[in-house]
Design a protein around this motif. Structure first.
Motif, PDB file in Angstrom:
ATOM      1  N   TRP A  59      36.782   6.940  48.971  1.00  0.00           N
ATOM      2  CA  TRP A  59      36.421   7.188  47.581  1.00  0.00           C
ATOM      3  C   TRP A  59      36.634   6.076  46.788  1.00  0.00           C
ATOM      4  CZ3 TRP A  59      34.229  11.552  46.665  1.00  0.00           C
ATOM      5  CH2 TRP A  59      34.247  12.851  47.695  1.00  0.00           C
ATOM      6  N   CYS A  62      33.308   4.315  47.414  1.00  0.00           N
ATOM      7  CA  CYS A  62      32.337   5.064  46.259  1.00  0.00           C
ATOM      8  C   CYS A  62      32.365   4.559  44.996  1.00  0.00           C
ATOM      9  CB  CYS A  62      32.517   6.514  46.355  1.00  0.00           C
ATOM     10  SG  CYS A  62      32.262   7.478  47.841  1.00  0.00           S
ATOM     11  N   ALA A  63      33.668   4.366  44.672  1.00  0.00           N
ATOM     12  CA  ALA A  63      33.868   3.705  43.120  1.00  0.00           C
ATOM     13  C   ALA A  63      33.054   2.496  43.124  1.00  0.00           C
ATOM     14  CB  ALA A  63      35.166   3.815  42.879  1.00  0.00           C
ATOM     15  N   MET A  66      29.341   2.616  43.063  1.00  0.00           N
ATOM     16  CA  MET A  66      28.748   2.929  41.764  1.00  0.00           C
ATOM     17  C   MET A  66      28.941   1.892  40.637  1.00  0.00           C
ATOM     18  SD  MET A  66      27.559   5.635  40.171  1.00  0.00           S
ATOM     19  CE  MET A  66      26.933   4.916  38.666  1.00  0.00           C
ATOM     20  N   SER A  82      23.164  12.464  37.725  1.00  0.00           N
ATOM     21  CA  SER A  82      22.423  12.777  39.013  1.00  0.00           C
ATOM     22  C   SER A  82      23.069  14.200  39.415  1.00  0.00           C
ATOM     23  CB  SER A  82      23.342  11.619  39.934  1.00  0.00           C
ATOM     24  OG  SER A  82      23.236  12.183  41.344  1.00  0.00           O
ATOM     25  N   GLY A  84      24.065  15.046  42.097  1.00  0.00           N
ATOM     26  CA  GLY A  84      25.124  14.939  43.238  1.00  0.00           C
ATOM     27  C   GLY A  84      24.682  14.052  44.268  1.00  0.00           C
ATOM     28  N   VAL A  85      25.332  14.208  45.463  1.00  0.00           N
ATOM     29  CA  VAL A  85      24.917  13.484  46.508  1.00  0.00           C
ATOM     30  C   VAL A  85      24.772  14.132  47.917  1.00  0.00           C
ATOM     31  CG1 VAL A  85      26.114  11.587  48.135  1.00  0.00           C
ATOM     32  CG2 VAL A  85      26.359  11.533  45.787  1.00  0.00           C
ATOM     33  N   GLU A  86      23.546  14.053  48.527  1.00  0.00           N
ATOM     34  CA  GLU A  86      23.050  15.047  49.662  1.00  0.00           C
ATOM     35  C   GLU A  86      24.298  14.844  50.703  1.00  0.00           C
ATOM     36  OE1 GLU A  86      18.688  14.055  48.759  1.00  0.00           O
ATOM     37  OE2 GLU A  86      19.045  14.519  50.668  1.00  0.00           O
ATOM     38  N   GLU A  87      24.433  13.431  51.033  1.00  0.00           N
ATOM     39  CA  GLU A  87      25.200  12.920  52.099  1.00  0.00           C
ATOM     40  C   GLU A  87      25.855  11.630  51.854  1.00  0.00           C
ATOM     41  OE1 GLU A  87      23.171  12.778  55.760  1.00  0.00           O
ATOM     42  OE2 GLU A  87      24.882  13.154  57.193  1.00  0.00           O
ATOM     43  N   LEU A  88      26.950  11.512  52.425  1.00  0.00           N
ATOM     44  CA  LEU A  88      27.594  10.031  52.379  1.00  0.00           C
ATOM     45  C   LEU A  88      28.454   9.980  53.668  1.00  0.00           C
ATOM     46  CD1 LEU A  88      29.013   8.264  49.737  1.00  0.00           C
ATOM     47  CD2 LEU A  88      30.473   8.511  51.407  1.00  0.00           C
ATOM     48  N   LYS A  89      28.246   8.597  54.308  1.00  0.00           N
ATOM     49  CA  LYS A  89      28.996   8.292  55.440  1.00  0.00           C
ATOM     50  C   LYS A  89      29.933   7.178  55.157  1.00  0.00           C
ATOM     51  CE  LYS A  89      24.970  10.049  58.173  1.00  0.00           C
ATOM     52  NZ  LYS A  89      23.810   9.255  58.837  1.00  0.00           N
ATOM     53  N   TRP A  90      30.996   7.387  55.672  1.00  0.00           N
ATOM     54  CA  TRP A  90      32.014   6.187  55.818  1.00  0.00           C
ATOM     55  C   TRP A  90      31.932   5.692  57.129  1.00  0.00           C
ATOM     56  CZ3 TRP A  90      34.922  10.353  53.000  1.00  0.00           C
ATOM     57  CH2 TRP A  90      34.705  10.080  51.370  1.00  0.00           C
ATOM     58  N   GLN A 138      24.815   6.256  51.326  1.00  0.00           N
ATOM     59  CA  GLN A 138      24.691   7.357  50.685  1.00  0.00           C
ATOM     60  C   GLN A 138      23.453   7.631  50.447  1.00  0.00           C
ATOM     61  OE1 GLN A 138      27.199   7.072  46.980  1.00  0.00           O
ATOM     62  NE2 GLN A 138      25.272   7.785  45.673  1.00  0.00           N
TER      63      GLN A 138
ATOM     64  N   PRO B  92      34.709  11.017  58.202  1.00  0.00           N
ATOM     65  CA  PRO B  92      33.665  10.314  58.315  1.00  0.00           C
ATOM     66  C   PRO B  92      32.688  10.368  57.301  1.00  0.00           C
ATOM     67  CG  PRO B  92      33.542  12.228  59.600  1.00  0.00           C
ATOM     68  CD  PRO B  92      34.744  12.020  58.870  1.00  0.00           C
ATOM     69  N   PHE B  94      30.998  13.073  53.620  1.00  0.00           N
ATOM     70  CA  PHE B  94      30.942  14.219  53.116  1.00  0.00           C
ATOM     71  C   PHE B  94      29.547  14.835  53.030  1.00  0.00           C
ATOM     72  CE2 PHE B  94      29.708  13.168  48.851  1.00  0.00           C
ATOM     73  CZ  PHE B  94      30.546  11.703  48.571  1.00  0.00           C
ATOM     74  N   LEU B  97      27.730  17.213  47.741  1.00  0.00           N
ATOM     75  CA  LEU B  97      28.311  16.982  46.710  1.00  0.00           C
ATOM     76  C   LEU B  97      27.563  17.458  45.446  1.00  0.00           C
ATOM     77  CD1 LEU B  97      30.874  15.650  45.102  1.00  0.00           C
ATOM     78  CD2 LEU B  97      29.582  13.651  45.162  1.00  0.00           C
ATOM     79  N   TRP B  99      27.363  17.774  41.149  1.00  0.00           N
ATOM     80  CA  TRP B  99      27.963  17.791  40.023  1.00  0.00           C
ATOM     81  C   TRP B  99      27.219  18.873  38.960  1.00  0.00           C
ATOM     82  CZ3 TRP B  99      26.978  12.431  41.395  1.00  0.00           C
ATOM     83  CH2 TRP B  99      27.833  11.496  42.103  1.00  0.00           C
TER      84      TRP B  99
END
Lengths: 153, 158
Positions: A59, A62-63, A66, A82, A84-90, A138, B92, B94, B97, B99
């Motif tokens: 996270w 992510c910050a 951004m 926005s 939201g976010v469809e998909e995010l991978k770490w 992202q 891995p 999410f 998401l 808002w």
């Protein structure tokens, strides 16, 4: 007056923004407040986890991304938020001392049907480290005001 | 955390509540999301949001903190009963998401997590993947944020 409107995002375009160095203090500070797991707080404890050493909270990545995106173009744009976010991978750990940048690809653009003064732009954002590795990826839509709507006022 | 095998689809847990104050919102946003409607009350009032709102990343990060605090409480309860607690691995990522509604200064958001998916994984051995749907609801009962977070969780030792 914003510099970038919906019309300025071209499908297929690729741009780079950044960079920013992440310090140990910042990693631990963010984790203490938002993600207090040992792997983000303490080097010794982190070595015993799958991350193998201190790494930033996802996270926090992510910050940071951004912030890089905001400084890179969002603050100079007609951004309206926005959904939201469809998909995010770490994908890879972010270590103290890493220097991070963002690569932005425009995937698609479409005008809002319900609010024609606004358009949606779908982006892929990649957070890159100093070795050119993608540490985070992202995909999401961001909403922008249209220049056409602005000038017709 | 309970072991992977002991977690059931549909299991739901309240994670806690957080009040988003003006100072709280601005402190996060000035560092990590300095769009005007997150850092400037006057500019926010002129925006289509109408008032200062929290960064969506901030409302997600608070959920993470409450999830971890809840997880620590569960682990402490298990340990107090002499039972082993499962570790969490690095997530891995999410998806989905959303808002859904702005979080305004003064809003109090209650967060909850629900298990929606379990996936046996081959590597690394001894771990499974659990997907939690996290949800934040404001004081009017409106869902403001939700996301599906995959978390590796230890399997019961042989």
């Amino acid at each position: 007056m914003p510099r970038f409107y919906y019309e300025d995002f071209e499908q297929g375009s690729v741009e780079r923004f950044g960079s920013r160095t992440v310090t140990r203090e910042e990693i631990v500070g963010f984790a203490a407040e938002f993600d207090p797991q040992p792997m983000h707080l303490d080097e010794q404890a982190a070595r015993r986890t799958p991350l193998g050493g201190l790494a930033a909270s996802g996270w926090h990545s992510c910050a940071i991304m951004m912030r890089l995106i905001a400084d890179g173009f969002i603050l100079e744009s007609s951004c309206m938020g926005s959904p939201g976010v469809e998909e995010l991978k770490w994908l890879k750990p972010v270590r103290p001392g890493d220097r991070l940048a963002v690569r932005r690809t425009v995937l698609e653009t479409r005008v809002s049907k319900s609010r024609p003064a606004m358009g949606f732009v779908r982006f892929r954002f990649e957070l890159l480290n100093q070795n050119g590795e993608t540490v985070m990826e992202q995909t999401n839509f961001i909403m922008f005001g249209r220049r056409a709507a602005e000038t017709s006022r | 955390m309970r072991f992977f095998e002991d977690i059931g689809i549909g299991d739901r847990r309240e994670l806690g509540r957080h009040s988003f104050t003006v100072d709280d919102i601005k402190r996060y946003a000035l560092r990590y999301d300095p769009q005007l409607f997150h850092v400037d009350e006057a500019a926010a009032a002129r925006s289509h949001f109408g008032a200062l709102i929290a960064s969506g990343w901030h409302t997600a990060a608070v959920c993470m903190r409450l999830f971890i605090e809840t997880e620590r409480r569960i682990a402490a309860e298990l340990t107090a009963r002499g039972e082993p607690a499962a570790k969490l691995g690095p997530s891995p990522g999410f998806r989905n998401l959303r808002w859904l509604k702005p979080v305004y200064a003064g809003d109090s958001i209650s967060y909850a997590g629900e298990t929606i998916e379990k996936r046996e994984t081959e590597s690394p051995p001894g771990w499974g993947l659990v997907v939690f749907r996290m949800r934040g609801t404001n004081q009017d009962g409106t869902v403001v944020i939700e996301f599906e977070n995959a978390v590796p969780i230890e399997r019961r030792p042989e």
